[in-house]
Write a protein that holds these residues in place. Structure first.
Motif, PDB file in Angstrom:
ATOM      1  N   VAL A  81      50.016  46.551  49.628  1.00  0.00           N
ATOM      2  CA  VAL A  81      48.446  46.904  49.025  1.00  0.00           C
ATOM      3  C   VAL A  81      48.032  46.602  47.679  1.00  0.00           C
ATOM      4  O   VAL A  81      48.212  47.779  47.014  1.00  0.00           O
ATOM      5  CB  VAL A  81      47.643  47.796  49.790  1.00  0.00           C
ATOM      6  N   SER A  82      47.578  45.740  47.200  1.00  0.00           N
ATOM      7  CA  SER A  82      47.451  45.604  45.904  1.00  0.00           C
ATOM      8  C   SER A  82      46.090  45.820  45.543  1.00  0.00           C
ATOM      9  O   SER A  82      45.193  46.002  46.611  1.00  0.00           O
ATOM     10  CB  SER A  82      47.271  43.591  45.632  1.00  0.00           C
ATOM     11  N   ARG A  83      46.307  47.016  44.987  1.00  0.00           N
ATOM     12  CA  ARG A  83      45.029  47.287  43.907  1.00  0.00           C
ATOM     13  C   ARG A  83      44.449  49.058  45.097  1.00  0.00           C
ATOM     14  O   ARG A  83      43.143  49.661  44.538  1.00  0.00           O
ATOM     15  CB  ARG A  83      43.166  47.229  43.579  1.00  0.00           C
ATOM     16  N   SER A  84      45.502  48.925  45.896  1.00  0.00           N
ATOM     17  CA  SER A  84      45.319  50.827  46.319  1.00  0.00           C
ATOM     18  C   SER A  84      45.453  51.970  45.669  1.00  0.00           C
ATOM     19  O   SER A  84      45.547  52.715  46.170  1.00  0.00           O
ATOM     20  CB  SER A  84      46.451  50.664  48.088  1.00  0.00           C
ATOM     21  N   GLU A  96      46.730  57.636  51.685  1.00  0.00           N
ATOM     22  CA  GLU A  96      47.811  57.264  51.864  1.00  0.00           C
ATOM     23  C   GLU A  96      47.068  55.915  53.628  1.00  0.00           C
ATOM     24  O   GLU A  96      48.160  55.930  54.862  1.00  0.00           O
ATOM     25  CB  GLU A  96      48.636  57.742  53.043  1.00  0.00           C
ATOM     26  N   ASP A  97      45.764  56.253  53.355  1.00  0.00           N
ATOM     27  CA  ASP A  97      44.781  56.177  54.537  1.00  0.00           C
ATOM     28  C   ASP A  97      44.774  54.060  54.252  1.00  0.00           C
ATOM     29  O   ASP A  97      43.885  53.035  53.298  1.00  0.00           O
ATOM     30  CB  ASP A  97      42.849  56.347  54.353  1.00  0.00           C
ATOM     31  N   VAL A  98      46.124  53.217  55.212  1.00  0.00           N
ATOM     32  CA  VAL A  98      45.940  51.844  54.948  1.00  0.00           C
ATOM     33  C   VAL A  98      44.575  51.125  55.702  1.00  0.00           C
ATOM     34  O   VAL A  98      44.539  50.380  55.195  1.00  0.00           O
ATOM     35  CB  VAL A  98      47.296  51.915  56.017  1.00  0.00           C
ATOM     36  N   LEU A  99      44.106  51.913  56.471  1.00  0.00           N
ATOM     37  CA  LEU A  99      42.937  51.424  56.753  1.00  0.00           C
ATOM     38  C   LEU A  99      41.295  51.300  56.095  1.00  0.00           C
ATOM     39  O   LEU A  99      41.198  50.532  56.291  1.00  0.00           O
ATOM     40  CB  LEU A  99      42.072  52.135  58.341  1.00  0.00           C
ATOM     41  N   ARG A 117      39.688  47.892  54.722  1.00  0.00           N
ATOM     42  CA  ARG A 117      38.029  47.879  54.830  1.00  0.00           C
ATOM     43  C   ARG A 117      37.603  47.772  53.559  1.00  0.00           C
ATOM     44  O   ARG A 117      36.511  46.650  53.525  1.00  0.00           O
ATOM     45  CB  ARG A 117      37.286  49.157  55.572  1.00  0.00           C
ATOM     46  N   LYS A 118      38.324  48.015  52.525  1.00  0.00           N
ATOM     47  CA  LYS A 118      38.079  47.067  51.140  1.00  0.00           C
ATOM     48  C   LYS A 118      38.584  46.289  50.714  1.00  0.00           C
ATOM     49  O   LYS A 118      38.168  45.081  49.722  1.00  0.00           O
ATOM     50  CB  LYS A 118      38.396  48.498  49.815  1.00  0.00           C
TER      51      LYS A 118
END
Length: 271
Positions: free
Chosen positions: A159-162, A168-171, A175-176
């Motif tokens: 996930v780019s920029r994560s 660890e909140d993928v959701l 959303r972003k």
């Protein structure tokens, strides 16, 4: 034949460094050349398939796996001198330093991750969530293919920029609007580098061959150990404190004889 020298430099462009710092991950082709892979891959394979779990203290065996999906072997360098030359390679450590923009790099640990035919996927996670917490959180993982990884297995997904979220909140990342990225098929010697805070996953293996991967995790020099939080990963993080930083405690510098300096811009003694 010219001897293998893993201390030669792999040059990065300013664009590549900027990409890594923006996205939290990058693909780099041929970090190891074919002749270098041919020299070291058999050594790692022999170690992996000849390794006896009985060599690991019984109380530590539960940590020798990744999500219990397939076995991994950590700190191969401690028991194999040739793998040590690979793990301690200045070439890889300098890439890590340049991507993170730091002056010094320490080893955290190496590991082999050989996903067997039919092996399952590893779900979304960040590496830092399961590592010893350190401040500031400056960690980076090299994930190198030791054999051809076909398109249907491919690189890990990111996930780019994560890494900006430190969660660890993928959701939340979805959303972003943070985009997903994968680099597809990889050749032996290709590598991805990702921040310890970057969300990523590894696909399952539907092929008839092992997916053979070497990983090396690095941390910046001059970091401080932090008390692990009360969460699902605390036990594993305390294991890393005992295993990789013996005798150290929260508040101490994140350094030990098992986490030597592998690259220093200032020319500090490199182990």
């Amino acid at each position: 034949m010219e001897p293998i020298n893993l201390n030669t430099e792999y040059s990065l462009s300013e664009d590549q460094i900027n990409q890594y710092q923006r996205d939290g991950h990058i693909f780099l082709p041929q970090v190891m050349k074919k002749n270098e892979i041919n020299e070291y891959r058999p050594v790692i394979k022999d170690h992996v398939f000849g390794y006896a779990l009985e060599n690991v203290p019984e109380e530590d065996r539960k940590y020798y796996g990744v999500e219990k999906a397939f076995p991994t072997i950590m700190n191969m360098w401690e028991v194999n001198q040739k793998i040590k030359r690979l793990t301690f390679a200045k070439r890889f450590a300098k890439i890590a330093a340049d991507l993170m923009g730091v002056d010094g790099i320490r080893l955290y640990h190496d590991s082999s991750i050989f996903l067997p035919p039919g092996g399952g996927a590893i779900p979304w996670h960040t590496d830092s969530a399961y590592m010893l917490p350190i401040h500031p959180d400056k960690t980076i993982t090299m994930w190198m293919a030791l054999n051809h990884i076909p398109e249907e297995v491919g690189s890990m997904g990111f996930v780019s920029r994560s890494h900006e979220l430190a969660t660890e909140d993928v959701l939340l990342a979805a959303r972003k609007g943070y985009p997903l990225a994968s680099y597809g098929a990889m050749e032996a010697g290709d590598a991805t580098f990702h921040s310890g805070l970057t969300l990523h996953y590894a696909a399952g293996n539907p092929t008839e061959n092992y997916r053979e991967v070497l990983t090396i995790i690095y941390i910046a020099d001059n970091l401080t150990i932090v008390e692990p939080e009360e969460n699902k990963a605390k036990e594993a993080r305390n294991y890393h404190l005992r295993r990789l930083f013996p005798g150290r405690k929260p508040g101490d510098k994140a350094e030990s004889e098992l986490t030597p300096v592998l690259y220093s811009k200032e020319g500090k003694h490199v182990e």
